[in-house]
Design a protein around this motif. Sequence first.
Motif, PDB file in Angstrom:
ATOM      1  N   LYS A 160       8.337  63.892  31.421  1.00 26.95           N
ATOM      2  CA  LYS A 160       7.014  63.317  31.138  1.00 26.95           C
ATOM      3  C   LYS A 160       7.171  61.939  30.492  1.00 26.95           C
ATOM      4  O   LYS A 160       6.327  61.488  29.724  1.00 26.95           O
ATOM      5  CB  LYS A 160       6.203  64.257  30.248  1.00 26.95           C
ATOM      6  CG  LYS A 160       5.842  65.564  30.975  1.00 26.95           C
ATOM      7  CD  LYS A 160       4.956  66.454  30.126  1.00 26.95           C
ATOM      8  CE  LYS A 160       4.580  67.716  30.918  1.00 26.95           C
ATOM      9  NZ  LYS A 160       3.785  68.676  30.096  1.00 26.95           N
ATOM     10  N   ASN A 161       8.285  61.288  30.804  1.00 25.20           N
ATOM     11  CA  ASN A 161       8.588  59.906  30.407  1.00 25.20           C
ATOM     12  C   ASN A 161       8.858  59.738  28.913  1.00 25.20           C
ATOM     13  O   ASN A 161       8.652  58.671  28.348  1.00 25.20           O
ATOM     14  CB  ASN A 161       7.480  58.933  30.843  1.00 25.20           C
ATOM     15  CG  ASN A 161       7.975  57.484  30.893  1.00 25.20           C
ATOM     16  OD1 ASN A 161       9.143  57.227  31.189  1.00 25.20           O
ATOM     17  ND2 ASN A 161       7.103  56.540  30.595  1.00 25.20           N
ATOM     18  N   SER A 162       9.352  60.791  28.275  1.00 23.76           N
ATOM     19  CA  SER A 162       9.776  60.669  26.886  1.00 23.76           C
ATOM     20  C   SER A 162      11.245  60.257  26.826  1.00 23.76           C
ATOM     21  O   SER A 162      12.055  60.705  27.647  1.00 23.76           O
ATOM     22  CB  SER A 162       9.597  62.000  26.156  1.00 23.76           C
ATOM     23  OG  SER A 162      10.225  61.959  24.884  1.00 23.76           O
ATOM     24  N   ARG A 215      13.081  46.642  29.412  1.00 24.25           N
ATOM     25  CA  ARG A 215      11.793  47.302  29.213  1.00 24.25           C
ATOM     26  C   ARG A 215      11.414  47.311  27.726  1.00 24.25           C
ATOM     27  O   ARG A 215      12.248  47.595  26.866  1.00 24.25           O
ATOM     28  CB  ARG A 215      11.844  48.735  29.758  1.00 24.25           C
ATOM     29  CG  ARG A 215      10.488  49.441  29.737  1.00 24.25           C
ATOM     30  CD  ARG A 215      10.552  50.760  30.504  1.00 24.25           C
ATOM     31  NE  ARG A 215       9.315  51.523  30.394  1.00 24.25           N
ATOM     32  CZ  ARG A 215       8.216  51.300  31.113  1.00 24.25           C
ATOM     33  NH1 ARG A 215       8.200  50.326  32.010  1.00 24.25           N
ATOM     34  NH2 ARG A 215       7.131  52.033  30.948  1.00 24.25           N
ATOM     35  N   ASP A 219      10.743  54.430  26.122  1.00 22.70           N
ATOM     36  CA  ASP A 219      10.309  55.639  26.821  1.00 22.70           C
ATOM     37  C   ASP A 219      11.381  56.095  27.809  1.00 22.70           C
ATOM     38  O   ASP A 219      12.513  55.597  27.791  1.00 22.70           O
ATOM     39  CB  ASP A 219       8.962  55.400  27.533  1.00 22.70           C
ATOM     40  CG  ASP A 219       9.018  54.235  28.533  1.00 22.70           C
ATOM     41  OD1 ASP A 219      10.131  53.729  28.831  1.00 22.70           O
ATOM     42  OD2 ASP A 219       7.950  53.834  29.027  1.00 22.70           O
ATOM     43  N   GLY A 220      11.026  57.056  28.655  1.00 15.57           N
ATOM     44  CA  GLY A 220      11.995  57.609  29.594  1.00 15.57           C
ATOM     45  C   GLY A 220      12.534  56.578  30.570  1.00 15.57           C
ATOM     46  O   GLY A 220      13.717  56.601  30.933  1.00 15.57           O
ATOM     47  N   LYS A 221      11.678  55.663  31.012  1.00 15.53           N
ATOM     48  CA  LYS A 221      12.123  54.614  31.941  1.00 15.53           C
ATOM     49  C   LYS A 221      13.110  53.675  31.260  1.00 15.53           C
ATOM     50  O   LYS A 221      14.090  53.235  31.870  1.00 15.53           O
ATOM     51  CB  LYS A 221      10.915  53.847  32.477  1.00 15.53           C
ATOM     52  CG  LYS A 221      10.029  54.671  33.407  1.00 15.53           C
ATOM     53  CD  LYS A 221       8.806  53.879  33.848  1.00 15.53           C
ATOM     54  CE  LYS A 221       7.901  54.736  34.754  1.00 15.53           C
ATOM     55  NZ  LYS A 221       6.648  54.040  35.107  1.00 15.53           N
TER      56      LYS A 221
END
Length: 254
Positions: A160-162, A215, A219-221
């Motif tokens: 969930k992008n964490s 970035r 976050d996860g990305k």
Amino acid sequence: MNTLELKDFLDRKVEQYNNPKFIESDPIQIPHLFTKKEDIEISAFLTATIAWGNRKSIINNANKLMHLLDNAPFDFVINHQKNDLEKLQPFVHRTFNGHDCIQFIKSLQYIYKNYNGLESVFTKHAEKDSLQKSISKFKTAFFEIKHLPRTQKHVSDPLKNSAAKRINMFLRWMIRNDKTGVDFGIWESLSPSQLSCPLDVHSGNVARKLNLLKRKQNDGKALFELDTSLRKLDKNDPVKYDFALFGLGVFEGF
């Protein structure tokens, strides 16, 4: 700096910080109080769970929690009775309160009795170069029993992008054998090459200054981008650079 210069710089910083002196001021000192595998991993998991905010406060509260568990976390998790949990009710670290603490003990008991322990859950869903799916599947297993919805926020979900900083740190502690006595390396079914860097404000800011990460959000990305950069420097042990990034950020104000 070109890639070779950057690698040389960071390798020297790893050597500077990845040594026993690091333990003195870090939450990893809590699992170092124990020798039994299950005591180490449970104390590490609980300590990592509350590892945000002031480091001194984290260490103090983790010590308090171990005392509440009779300084025998595995025995407490496996053999506790309902009335044993009452003394955990007053525990609090920031938004992690007594209700969350009790839920974690119940869920850990469930994991050990139904999944053969923490290592087995993470190993089952491991991918060749990532444990992020494993973390997500672990969260699902952890909350299979009746639980308070509020407690779910204390286990991150990378899918969930964490960035899942705290649980990635826990996995570093368990899987990476650094030969210097800091990280434990007691989960031999998994490899350091599968680990992801514990990404927080310190490591993120340093990584951006060194052009390892572009970035802006942590976050996860961003984690995937940083992992990709670190694997180019050392594909077998990319997360050793967590010591360099963290040390540069916290101790040197880089």
